[in-house]
Design a protein around this motif. Structure first.
Motif, PDB file in Angstrom:
ATOM      1  N   VAL A 143     -13.033  -3.352  12.664  1.00 16.03           N
ATOM      2  CA  VAL A 143     -11.579  -3.350  12.427  1.00 16.03           C
ATOM      3  C   VAL A 143     -10.941  -2.363  13.391  1.00 16.03           C
ATOM      4  CG1 VAL A 143      -9.782  -2.998  10.706  1.00 16.03           C
ATOM      5  CG2 VAL A 143     -12.012  -3.870   9.998  1.00 16.03           C
ATOM      6  N   SER A 144      -9.955  -2.834  14.152  1.00 15.78           N
ATOM      7  CA  SER A 144      -9.271  -1.964  15.112  1.00 15.78           C
ATOM      8  C   SER A 144      -7.876  -1.611  14.600  1.00 15.78           C
ATOM      9  CB  SER A 144      -9.226  -2.640  16.485  1.00 15.78           C
ATOM     10  OG  SER A 144     -10.546  -2.843  16.937  1.00 15.78           O
ATOM     11  N   ARG A 178       0.844  -1.210   0.000  1.00 22.44           N
ATOM     12  CA  ARG A 178       0.000   0.000   0.000  1.00 22.44           C
ATOM     13  C   ARG A 178       0.875   1.255   0.000  1.00 22.44           C
ATOM     14  NH1 ARG A 178      -2.717   3.614   3.446  1.00 22.44           N
ATOM     15  NH2 ARG A 178      -1.547   2.897   5.258  1.00 22.44           N
ATOM     16  N   PHE A 186     -20.077   0.666   4.698  1.00 22.10           N
ATOM     17  CA  PHE A 186     -19.088   0.953   5.746  1.00 22.10           C
ATOM     18  C   PHE A 186     -19.533   2.177   6.541  1.00 22.10           C
ATOM     19  CE2 PHE A 186     -17.469   3.224   2.048  1.00 22.10           C
ATOM     20  CZ  PHE A 186     -17.008   4.427   2.568  1.00 22.10           C
ATOM     21  N   ALA A 187     -19.212   2.141   7.830  1.00 26.33           N
ATOM     22  CA  ALA A 187     -19.644   3.200   8.743  1.00 26.33           C
ATOM     23  C   ALA A 187     -18.748   4.413   8.577  1.00 26.33           C
ATOM     24  CB  ALA A 187     -19.579   2.686  10.174  1.00 26.33           C
ATOM     25  N   LEU A 226      -8.886   0.776   3.816  1.00 22.04           N
ATOM     26  CA  LEU A 226     -10.308   0.458   3.616  1.00 22.04           C
ATOM     27  C   LEU A 226     -10.632  -0.289   2.312  1.00 22.04           C
ATOM     28  CD1 LEU A 226     -13.151   0.723   4.895  1.00 22.04           C
ATOM     29  CD2 LEU A 226     -13.377   2.902   3.680  1.00 22.04           C
ATOM     30  N   ALA A 234     -17.407   8.692   1.583  1.00 25.06           N
ATOM     31  CA  ALA A 234     -17.102   9.197   2.924  1.00 25.06           C
ATOM     32  C   ALA A 234     -17.092  10.726   2.913  1.00 25.06           C
ATOM     33  CB  ALA A 234     -15.758   8.649   3.394  1.00 25.06           C
ATOM     34  N   ASP A 263     -17.968   8.121  10.396  1.00 31.35           N
ATOM     35  CA  ASP A 263     -18.136   8.949  11.585  1.00 31.35           C
ATOM     36  C   ASP A 263     -18.251  10.411  11.140  1.00 31.35           C
ATOM     37  OD1 ASP A 263     -18.017   9.748  14.272  1.00 31.35           O
ATOM     38  OD2 ASP A 263     -15.851  10.030  14.147  1.00 31.35           O
ATOM     39  N   SER A 319     -17.046  -1.697   9.989  1.00 27.72           N
ATOM     40  CA  SER A 319     -16.905  -0.555  10.888  1.00 27.72           C
ATOM     41  C   SER A 319     -15.419  -0.457  11.233  1.00 27.72           C
ATOM     42  CB  SER A 319     -17.752  -0.781  12.146  1.00 27.72           C
ATOM     43  OG  SER A 319     -17.530   0.271  13.038  1.00 27.72           O
ATOM     44  N   SER A 320     -14.735   0.515  10.620  1.00 31.80           N
ATOM     45  CA  SER A 320     -13.288   0.601  10.795  1.00 31.80           C
ATOM     46  C   SER A 320     -12.915   1.731  11.752  1.00 31.80           C
ATOM     47  CB  SER A 320     -12.615   0.820   9.432  1.00 31.80           C
ATOM     48  OG  SER A 320     -11.247   1.064   9.630  1.00 31.80           O
ATOM     49  N   LEU A 321     -12.414   1.356  12.899  1.00 32.61           N
ATOM     50  CA  LEU A 321     -11.962   2.344  13.885  1.00 32.61           C
ATOM     51  C   LEU A 321     -10.438   2.379  13.939  1.00 32.61           C
ATOM     52  CD1 LEU A 321     -14.535   1.627  16.746  1.00 32.61           C
ATOM     53  CD2 LEU A 321     -14.533   3.513  15.147  1.00 32.61           C
ATOM     54  N   LEU A 333      -4.904   5.863  -1.187  1.00 28.90           N
ATOM     55  CA  LEU A 333      -4.998   4.425  -0.908  1.00 28.90           C
ATOM     56  C   LEU A 333      -4.874   4.164   0.599  1.00 28.90           C
ATOM     57  CD1 LEU A 333      -5.429   2.036  -2.769  1.00 28.90           C
ATOM     58  CD2 LEU A 333      -2.957   1.745  -2.902  1.00 28.90           C
TER      59      LEU A 333
HETATM   60  N1  CAO Z   1      -4.754   0.356  11.709  1.00 22.99           N
HETATM   61  C1  CAO Z   1      -3.810   1.319  11.704  1.00 22.99           C
HETATM   62  N2  CAO Z   1      -3.925   2.431  10.956  1.00 22.99           N
HETATM   63  C2  CAO Z   1      -5.024   2.578  10.194  1.00 22.99           C
HETATM   64  C3  CAO Z   1      -6.033   1.599  10.148  1.00 22.99           C
HETATM   65  C4  CAO Z   1      -5.865   0.446  10.942  1.00 22.99           C
HETATM   66  N3  CAO Z   1      -6.779  -0.529  10.975  1.00 22.99           N
HETATM   67  N4  CAO Z   1      -7.000   2.025   9.296  1.00 22.99           N
HETATM   68  C5  CAO Z   1      -6.608   3.215   8.818  1.00 22.99           C
HETATM   69  N5  CAO Z   1      -5.411   3.555   9.370  1.00 22.99           N
HETATM   70  C6  CAO Z   1      -4.604   4.749   9.098  1.00 22.99           C
HETATM   71  C7  CAO Z   1      -4.096   4.637   7.712  1.00 22.99           C
HETATM   72  O1  CAO Z   1      -2.804   4.164   7.686  1.00 22.99           O
HETATM   73  C8  CAO Z   1      -4.232   6.008   7.110  1.00 22.99           C
HETATM   74  O2  CAO Z   1      -3.073   6.754   7.083  1.00 22.99           O
HETATM   75  P1  CAO Z   1      -2.081   6.724   5.818  1.00 22.99           P
HETATM   76  O3  CAO Z   1      -2.861   6.329   4.590  1.00 22.99           O
HETATM   77  O4  CAO Z   1      -1.572   8.105   5.730  1.00 22.99           O
HETATM   78  O5  CAO Z   1      -1.074   5.678   6.161  1.00 22.99           O
HETATM   79  C9  CAO Z   1      -5.230   6.725   7.976  1.00 22.99           C
HETATM   80  O6  CAO Z   1      -5.434   5.913   9.133  1.00 22.99           O
HETATM   81  C10 CAO Z   1      -6.451   6.901   7.155  1.00 22.99           C
HETATM   82  O7  CAO Z   1      -7.552   6.750   7.869  1.00 22.99           O
HETATM   83  P2  CAO Z   1      -8.943   7.331   7.379  1.00 22.99           P
HETATM   84  O8  CAO Z   1      -9.872   7.164   8.499  1.00 22.99           O
HETATM   85  O9  CAO Z   1      -8.777   8.688   6.787  1.00 22.99           O
HETATM   86  O10 CAO Z   1      -9.324   6.437   6.126  1.00 22.99           O
HETATM   87  P3  CAO Z   1      -9.973   5.029   6.076  1.00 22.99           P
HETATM   88  O11 CAO Z   1     -10.181   4.832   4.614  1.00 22.99           O
HETATM   89  O12 CAO Z   1      -9.173   4.015   6.773  1.00 22.99           O
HETATM   90  O13 CAO Z   1     -11.379   5.160   6.808  1.00 22.99           O
HETATM   91  C11 CAO Z   1     -13.638   5.824   7.257  1.00 22.99           C
HETATM   92  C12 CAO Z   1     -12.466   5.880   6.278  1.00 22.99           C
HETATM   93  C13 CAO Z   1     -14.791   6.542   6.605  1.00 22.99           C
HETATM   94  C14 CAO Z   1     -13.995   4.371   7.522  1.00 22.99           C
HETATM   95  C15 CAO Z   1     -13.231   6.490   8.592  1.00 22.99           C
HETATM   96  O14 CAO Z   1     -12.853   7.821   8.346  1.00 22.99           O
HETATM   97  C16 CAO Z   1     -14.329   6.505   9.636  1.00 22.99           C
HETATM   98  O15 CAO Z   1     -15.255   7.320   9.630  1.00 22.99           O
HETATM   99  N6  CAO Z   1     -14.222   5.562  10.617  1.00 22.99           N
HETATM  100  C17 CAO Z   1     -15.128   5.508  11.764  1.00 22.99           C
HETATM  101  C18 CAO Z   1     -16.196   4.477  11.587  1.00 22.99           C
HETATM  102  C19 CAO Z   1     -17.051   4.375  12.834  1.00 22.99           C
HETATM  103  O16 CAO Z   1     -17.392   5.371  13.468  1.00 22.99           O
HETATM  104  N7  CAO Z   1     -17.385   3.166  13.236  1.00 22.99           N
HETATM  105  C20 CAO Z   1     -18.088   2.943  14.461  1.00 22.99           C
HETATM  106  C21 CAO Z   1     -19.451   2.529  14.145  1.00 22.99           C
HETATM  107  S1  CAO Z   1     -20.263   1.883  15.552  1.00 22.99           S
HETATM  108  O17 CAO Z   1     -20.099   0.294  15.337  1.00 22.99           O
END
Ligand code: CAO
Length: 243
Positions: A188-189, A56, A111-112, A73, A143, A114, A164-166, A70
């Motif tokens: 995803v943590s 990546r 996907f969720a 997600l 997003a 925030d 749901s990616s946190l 990239l």
């Molecule tokens: N572990 C470590 N670092 C991570 C990661 C993980 N699992 N996932 C993302 N990252 C890092 C990435 O490395 C990235 O940085 P770089 O690309 O510069 O290396 C940065 O975090 C990007 O994160 P992002 O949040 O901007 O982008 P994303 O595509 O991973 O996620 C989205 C997009 C929309 C899923 C996210 O912004 C979001 O809103 N998450 C919250 C979801 C939520 O609230 N869920 C709870 C629902 S209740 O069940």
């Protein structure tokens, strides 16, 4: 269910009562309905994403030239789409009477997101048919539209399975609530560097925690373990995503 007793909190200190926003209220209804209807179990696993992250990072500049960012997600969406094809029992909903299963022949992944107003689930349609770049472009567009309150109804409909990616925030694991009428959701943590035994020595590997909550009426525990193992294999060796 017995109601929680109403209390006058002002007897303990200063308070302020504010109405919940529209999105927060709608989310509360959906989550409560799922929590009460779905017998939840959560299966935990880890994926070794050391190679995925190397790949990546190496592709980031190229992706930017293609007009997209990239993040992990799109790889997660791809792996889940492949897992739903391999284990179609996760791509179902319970029929109205509760004694049939509706098997879906399409693979739409939600996907969720925030947002300052609350949680939204946006949907990537036919995720199984799209490339990583297409998934990256589409997911970041969805997003960003969610953040700007520019989503159309269509953007939030028809999901088969939710992620749901946190991971960008933190945490080692959590137990997401299934987005009913779907039957499973992947939490995803944050990926962390861990010592992993290779048979001779400990190697530093980047491990991604996965938490799969599922509806135990539709899915059994053995299948859930197979599903997360499959995800872990796909994310651990992304060449498998091509096969
Ligand atoms: N572990 C470590 N670092 C991570 C990661 C993980 N699992 N996932 C993302 N990252 C890092 C990435 O490395 C990235 O940085 P770089 O690309 O510069 O290396 C940065 O975090 C990007 O994160 P992002 O949040 O901007 O982008 P994303 O595509 O991973 O996620 C989205 C997009 C929309 C899923 C996210 O912004 C979001 O809103 N998450 C919250 C979801 C939520 O609230 N869920 C709870 C629902 S209740 O069940």
């Amino acid at each position: 269910i017995p109601p929680v007793p109403v209390q006058d909190f002002s007897q303990f200190g200063e308070i302020e009562e504010k109405p919940m926003g529209r999105l927060l209220k709608a989310g509360a209804v959906n989550l409560h309905r799922s929590w009460l209807n779905v017998p939840h179990v959560t299966q935990f696993d880890e994926a070794d994403i050391t190679e995925l992250e190397n790949f990546r990072k190496a592709m980031k500049a190229e992706a930017e030239k293609q007009g997209t960012k990239l993040t992990p997600l799109p790889f997660l969406i791809k792996a889940c789409a492949l897992a739903l094809k391999a284990y179609p029992q996760f791509n179902v909903s319970l029929g109205a009477g509760g004694d049939t299963l509706i098997w879906k022949k399409y693979v739409n992944i939600g996907f969720a997101v925030d947002t300052p107003d609350g949680l939204l689930v946006v949907v990537v349609k036919d995720a199984d048919k799209k490339s990583i770049y297409e998934l990256a472009r589409e997911s970041s567009e969805l997003a960003s539209r969610a953040q700007k309150k520019q989503l159309k109804g269509e953007d939030m409909k028809g999901s088969c399975f939710t992620i749901s990616s946190l991971g960008s925030i933190g945490g080692t694991a959590f137990t997401p609530i299934v987005n009913a009428p779907e039957v499973a959701i992947l939490g995803v943590s944050k990926a962390d560097m861990k010592p992993v035994w290779d048979g001779k020595a400990f190697q530093p590997r980047l491990m991604l925690p996965l938490s799969l909550s599922y509806d135990h009426r539709a899915i059994n525990g053995a299948d859930a373990a197979r599903f997360t193992s499959f995800l872990s294999q796909q994310l651990g060796d992304i060449r498998k995503m091509l096969l």
